[in-house]
Design an enzyme around this catalytic site. Structure first.
Site, short mmCIF file in Angstrom:
data_model
loop_
_atom_site.label_atom_id
_atom_site.label_comp_id
_atom_site.label_asym_id
_atom_site.label_seq_id
_atom_site.Cartn_x
_atom_site.Cartn_y
_atom_site.Cartn_z
CB SER A 190 -0.94 0.00 1.20
OG SER A 190 -0.20 -0.09 2.39
CG HIS A 218 -4.00 -1.31 -1.32
ND1 HIS A 218 -4.50 -0.03 -1.43
CD2 HIS A 218 -3.78 -1.51 0.00
CE1 HIS A 218 -4.56 0.54 -0.24
NE2 HIS A 218 -4.13 -0.35 0.66
CE LYS A 249 -7.46 -1.08 1.56
NZ LYS A 249 -7.68 -0.12 2.63
#
Lengths: 415, 419, 81
Positions: A190, A218, A249
Site C-alpha cells: 500500500s 489494494h 476500497k
C-alpha cells in the site's frame, strides 16, 4: 473512576510529544460523497472548498456510483438496514451467501467467508488455522492488520526482506522442520504501490511445502487483465491457498472483507475465527451494494481499463515533470519528497491549489522516505488529472524539486 | 502453494473433530429483513415463513425501522455509499463528526471516536493507552474482543471472578504498583444477561486510583431510565472513564462501534489506535442510519419502555411455566438446560414450533451450563411473545423439564452423555 | 569464540540492518537499541540453534540475554557441549 490529574498529565504529555514530533494527525471533514471532486472543510470551521481527491482507495470510482447507490436502496427495501447479530446466530441472509459465492467465483478460489472488515479477517485467520507447531513467514512490509493477526497467533513468526526471494528461501530452509508453514505477503504494497512476485513465491512454496497467503486489499477489482488481482497478473490463479481482501476500497468502499481460499481453511475460519464468531455480520445494505459491484466487474472490464489508462497518464505526467516516483505500475503512485516536513508543506500547498493529497512520513513509512501518496481512480476524468498535474508542477516549482535527484532534494531539505 | 492431500486431510480431520464434539456451527439463511418474525431457509431448500425470532440483538426493533431505512436512503443520496478510506486520509465526513458529538452527548462523556466495529474498538484501545508498567483488571466473563485487545497489550493482565467485588478488591489490594491501573468490565454480560456492579466498581476505582472502562454493547439504548446504559442504571454517569459500545445491536444493528470517554484518552486513540488508523471509516449509509436512531431514542423512551415491559412479561411467563432462568437484569433471558445436547435438541424442536432461538454450550458458556439464550425486542408484540411462550412450554413438557430443579434436569440428561 | 562473534554479527547486519552505513559492534545494544524487535528475536534464536546444534530454553532467551553480540555468544557457549 479515578481520572486523576496524574493520569491526565500522563496522557497530555503523550499528546504533546506527538505534536512536537510533527506527526499529529488532523482530520478534514468532507461534506460530499466520495468522488473525484469533493467538498472539504479544512481547517475545521472554515468555508467549504471544492478540491480534486487524489488519495482515496476508490480505485474504480464505485463508492458513489449510481448503480451501487440504486442497489443499496433496493437492498434496504428488501433486506433491511442492520442484522443485529453475528453470522451463526441469526445474522446470515441469503444475500450474504450470494456474496460469498460471487467472491469465490471472481477470485477463482474454492470458498469464501465474510468478515466485518479485512482488518478483522487478518486479525482472525491465523489463529484459526495454525498452532504453536507451525510457522508464519511474512514480508517485512505487510499491512498492520496482518501483523496484529500474527501477534494473536501462537505459531512462530519470522520475516523476510521485502520481496527478497533469496531471503525467503533461506527462511523456508531455516524453518523446514515446522509442521505447517505459511508464507505471507500483500499482493500490492500500500505505501509503495509495488507488486509481490507471486509466481516466484508459488514456486518456492511448492518446493518447500508451504502455504501461500496474499492480502489483495489494494488489488481486487483492478489488478490483472480482468481485475481478479495480483494472482491473475502473475498467472497463478487457483494456486493461492488463502486470499484476504476488502470491500472497503475498490469494491464500493463501504465496509467488510473476506477470507477466500481452500475450502477446508474457510471452514476452519467459520468454526474458529474469533472476529467472525464475536462480531456483527456485514449489514444487508452494504452487502447489496457489493453484490452489484461484483456484477458490474464481472460483466465488463471497462472501469479497470480506464483506471489503467488514467494511471499511465498520471505516472507519465509526473515523471516527465521531473518528480521522483516509486517504480511500479499500480494506481498507487508515491511522489517521493524524503523529508517529513516538506511532505506536509507540499500537501498544504497542493490543497491551496485545489488538490487533496496527504503526506506520509515516519512511522507510516521508513525514516527519510516521506512522500505524497497519490492514488488514481477510474472516477477521475482526464481533466481532473490535468488540473492535478498542473497543481503538482506549480508546487514542485515553488519548492524547486523538479528534475532534482533524491540526493539533491535531501541536500536542500534534509531527510 | 502446497495445499496437498496431506494438508487437506489435516484440516478435514480438524473439522471432523469439531463435529464430533458437537461444536459444529451451522448457519440458517434468513430471506427477510431482521424483525420480530423472519423468513428462514432451513434445512437447505425448505422455506419457513413467519418464524418468531427470539435471539437477535435487535433490542429496540430498529434494524428494519422505516424511519431508519428512510434516513439511510437519504444519506445514500447526499453522502454516498462508501468512503474507500481510513478516517485520517480522506474518510471523515461531516456526518462522522456529528455522530461522534451525538454519542458524547447521549452517553454523557467528553468525546467519542468511531471504529468499524466495537470488536475493533476493544481490539485497539488497550495497546494505545497502556504500557508494560500498567495493569488491566479484567472480569473473567468479559467479551472475546476485550480478551483479544488485552492480548495485544503489554500491560499486566489480572483476572477477577465474574462480577465479584470482593475478588476485585483483593486483586486491587495485591497489585498496587503500576503507573496506570484500568478496571474493565462488560456492562451487561452477554451470556447471562446480568448487569455488572458498575457503581461498586467506580467506588473501588476511586479507592485504588484506577480507571474504569465499561463495554455497554448490550446496554446502550435501553438500560437505565433513558437508555443511556449501565452507568445511568447505577447512577454513576460521569464517573466511568471509558465506555465502548456498538451500533451493531440495539442502535440499528448495521455495523460500527465507538469509544466514548475523557478528552485526552479519545485524542490518543485517534493518534495511536491501530484499528482506527488502519481500517475503513464507517460507511456513510450506516452513519446516516445511526444518526437517525440516536435522535429517535433521545426524543422518546417509548421503545426502551416497551422493551422493559416485554422483558418482564417474558421472564414472568417462563418462570411461571417452571423454567430455570439466570438472575438477569436485561432483555437477555437465558433458559438453563445444562446439557449441551439437550440445548441443541430443544432449539431444533422450537424451530419446528416456529420459534427461532439457538442453544449455547461449551466453549461459549462453561461446561454444564448449556442454555437457550433468548433476547427480547421492542419489535415483539405480546402475541409474538405469547406464541413463543406456548412453544417453549410445549417443548419443555416434551422433555419433561418444567418445574424441575437443576439436579433433576441433570439426572435426566447427565452431562456425561454429551460434551 | 572470535569466529562465532563474527558469524553472529554478520547475521545481524545482513538480517536486520536497513541502512548499510550503520556500524555495529559486538557491544551494540540490539534489542534495547531497537535494531532487533521481539518478533525477530525468535528467528535469531532459531538461527543460533540450527547453526550450533543446541537448544536454548525459552526462559533463557530473554531480551537481556540477546541484547549484544557478546552476550548472545556467551549464552550460546553455555549450551555447546
Amino acid at each position: 473512576m479515578a481520572y486523576s490529574d496524574k493520569i491526565r498529565g500522563i496522557y497530555t504529555g503523550t499528546l504533546n510529544e506527538i505534536k512536537e514530533k510533527g506527526i499529529f494527525k488532523q482530520e478534514r471533514p468532507i461534506h460530499s460523497a466520495q468522488a473525484a471532486d469533493i467538498e472539504v472543510e479544512f481547517p475545521m470551521g472554515s468555508d467549504l472548498k471544492k478540491v480534486i481527491n487524489m488519495c482515496a482507495n476508490n480505485y474504480l470510482g464505485l463508492s458513489s456510483h449510481p448503480d451501487v447507490i440504486k442497489a443499496a436502496h433496493a437492498g434496504l427495501d428488501s433486506r433491511g438496514y442492520g442484522m443485529s447479530s453475528v453470522r451463526f446466530i441469526c445474522g446470515t441472509q441469503d444475500i450474504h451467501k450470494e456474496l460469498e459465492a460471487k467472491v469465490t467465483k471472481f477470485l477463482g478460489t474454492e470458498d469464501t467467508i465474510l468478515f466485518p472488515s479485512c482488518m478483522d479477517a487478518n486479525a482472525g485467520v491465523f489463529e484459526a488455522i495454525l498452532t504453536a507447531d507451525d510457522v508464519m513467514i511474512s514480508d517485512r512490509l505487510v499491512h498492520a492488520s496482518i501483523i496484529d493477526g500474527m501477534r494473536l497467533c501462537a505459531a512462530l513468526h519470522d520475516t523476510f526482506k521485502h520481496s527478497d526471494m533469496a531471503h525467503l528461501e533461506e527462511k523456508l530452509q531455516l524453518h523446514a522442520d515446522k509442521r505447517l508453514k505459511v508464507v505471507i505477503t500483500d499482493g500490492v504494497f500500500s505505501m509503495d504501490g509495488d507488486t509481490a512476485k507471486l509466481d516466484e513465491m508459488v514456486a518456492l512454496c511448492e518446493k518447500y511445502d508451504a502455504m501461500l497467503f496474499v492480502d489483495e486489499s489494494h488489488s481486487s477489482g483492478f489488478i490483472g487483465k480482468t481485475g481478479r488481482g495480483t494472482h491473475e497478473k502473475c498467472g497463478v490463479v487457483g494456486k493461492i491457498d488463502i486470499i484476504t481482501t476488502t470491500f472497503g476500497k475498490a469494491l464500493g468502499g463501504a465496509s467488510g472483507g473476506c477470507v477466500s481460499g481452500r475450502k477446508e481453511l474457510v471452514e476452519m475460519c467459520r468454526q474458529k475465527a474469533r472476529p467472525y464468531l464475536f462480531s456483527n455480520t456485514i449489514a444487508p445494505v452494504v452487502v447489496s451494494g457489493v453484490n452489484t459491484v461484483l456484477d458490474i466487474l464481472s460483466k465488463s472490464t471497462e472501469r479497470r481499463d480506464k483506471l489503467e489508462k488514467n494511471t499511465e497518464f498520471w505516472r507519465n505526467g509526473l515523471a516527465e515533470a521531473g518528480f521522483v516516483l516509486k517504480e511500479g505500475d499500480t494506481p498507487i503512485v508515491p511522489v517521493m519528497l524524503f523529508n517529513a516536513k516538506l511532505s506536509q508543506d507540499f500537501s498544504k500547498a497542493l490543497y491551496e491549489e485545489g488538490v487533496y493529497a496527504i503526506g506520509f512520513f515516519f512511522p507510516v513509512v521508513p525514516q527519510g522516505q516521506a512522500r505524497i501518496r497519490t492514488q488514481v481512480s477510474a472516477g477521475h476524468e482526464i481533466h481532473h488529472l490535468e488540473k492535478a498535474l498542473e497543481a503538482f508542477i506549480k508546487v514542485g516549482k515553488k519548492f524547486d524539486i523538479l528534475g532534482k535527484t533524491k540526493q539533491e532534494i535531501i541536500a536542500m531539505y534534509g531527510n | 502453494m502446497a495445499f496437498d492431500k496431506e494438508l487437506k486431510n489435516y484440516y478435514i480431520q480438524q473439522i471432523s473433530f469439531i463435529r464430533e464434539q458437537n461444536l459444529y456451527k451451522q448457519e440458517k439463511q434468513i430471506q427477510s429483513p431482521q424483525f420480530a418474525s423472519i423468513d428462514v431457509e432451513y434445512p437447505k431448500g425448505v422455506n419457513k415463513d413467519g418464524i418468531i425470532n427470539i435471539c437477535s440483538n435487535n433490542y429496540l426493533g430498529l434494524s428494519n425501522h422505516p424511519e431508519v431505512i428512510k434516513a439511510a436512503k437519504e444519506t445514500l443520496d447526499t453522502r454516498g455509499y462508501g468512503m474507500s478510506s481510513v478516517r485520517f486520509i480522506c474518510g471523515t465526513q461531516d456526518i462522522h463528526v456529528d455522530l461522534e458529538n451525538k454519542m458524547s452527548l447521549f452517553l454523557g462523556m467528553d468525546d467519542t471516536i468511531l471504529y468499524s466495529s466495537a470488536f475493533d474498538a476493544n481490539l485497539g484501545i488497550f495497546e494505545a493507552l497502556l504500557d508494560e508498567d500498567c495493569a488491566i483488571f479484567t472480569d473473567s466473563l468479559n467479551h472475546a474482543s476485550i480478551i483479544d485487545g488485552t492480548r495485544l497489550c503489554k500491560a499486566k493482565k489480572i483476572r477477577y471472578a465474574n462480577n465479584d467485588m470482593d475478588d476485585l478488591q483483593l486483586k486491587l489490594e495485591e497489585e498496587k504498583d503500576f503507573r496506570i491501573k484500568l478496571i474493565v468490565t462488560d456492562g451487561v454480560f452477554s451470556m447471562d444477561g446480568i448487569v455488572a456492579h458498575v457503581d461498586k466498581i467506580c467506588e473501588l476505582a476511586k479507592m485504588y486510583k484506577a480507571l474504569v472502562m465499561v463495554d455497554d454493547s448490550h446496554a446502550t439504548g435501553f438500560i437505565g431510565k433513558t437508555g443511556r446504559g449501565t452507568h445511568e442504571l447505577h447512577n454513576v454517569m460521569g464517573e466511568v472513564d471509558i465506555i465502548s459500545t456498538t451500533f451493531g445491536k440495539a442502535l440499528g444493528g448495521a455495523s460500527g462501534g465507538c469509544i466514548s470517554g475523557r478528552q485526552e484518552i479519545i485524542e490518543i486513540l485517534r493518534q495511536k489506535s491501530r484499528p482506527y488508523l488502519f481500517s475503513n471509516s464507517i460507511s456513510p449509509v450506516v452513519v446516516g442510519g445511526v444518526l437517525k436512531v440516536m435522535s429517535m431514542i433521545m426524543e422518546s423512551t417509548d421503545r426502551r419502555d416497551k422493551l422493559e415491559i416485554n422483558s418482564e412479561f417474558w421472564k414472568k411467563g417462563l418462570r411461571e411455566a417452571g423454567f430455570i432462568l439466570t438472575n438477569t437484569g436485561s432483555p437477555i433471558v437465558p433458559v438453563m438446560l445444562f446439557n449441551a445436547k439437550l440445548a441443541q435438541e430443544f432449539s431444533a424442536d422450537l424451530y419446528g414450533e416456529g420459534v427461532y432461538a439457538i442453544g449455547f454450550f461449551y466453549p461459549v458458556v462453561p461446561k454444564g451450563k448449556a442454555r437457550i439464550r433468548t433476547q427480547i425486542s421492542a419489535a415483539h408484540e405480546t402475541e409474538h411473545l405469547e406464541k413463543a411462550l406456548d412453544a417453549f412450554i410445549r417443548v419443555g413438557k416434551k422433555y419433561d423439564i418444567l418445574g424441575r430443579s437443576r439436579e433433576e434436569i441433570l439426572d435426566r440428561y447427565p452431562i456425561s452423555t454429551s460434551l | 569464540m572470535a569466529e562465532m562473534k563474527d558469524i553472529v554479527l554478520q547475521y545481524v547486519i545482513n538480517e536486520y540492518l536497513e541502512d548499510e552505513d550503520e556500524v555495529l559492534s559486538y557491544d551494540s545494544p540490539l534489542i534495547s537499541g531497537g535494531i532487533v524487535d521481539s518478533f525477530s528475536m525468535v528467528s535469531l534464536k532459531r538461527f543460533l540453534e540450527n547453526k550450533y546444534k543446541i537448544s536454548i530454553p525459552d526462559d533463557k532467551a530473554t531480551p537481556e540475554a540477546f541484547d549484544t553480540v557478546n552476550k548472545i555468544c556467551a549464552l550460546v557457549n553455555e549450551y555447546i557441549k
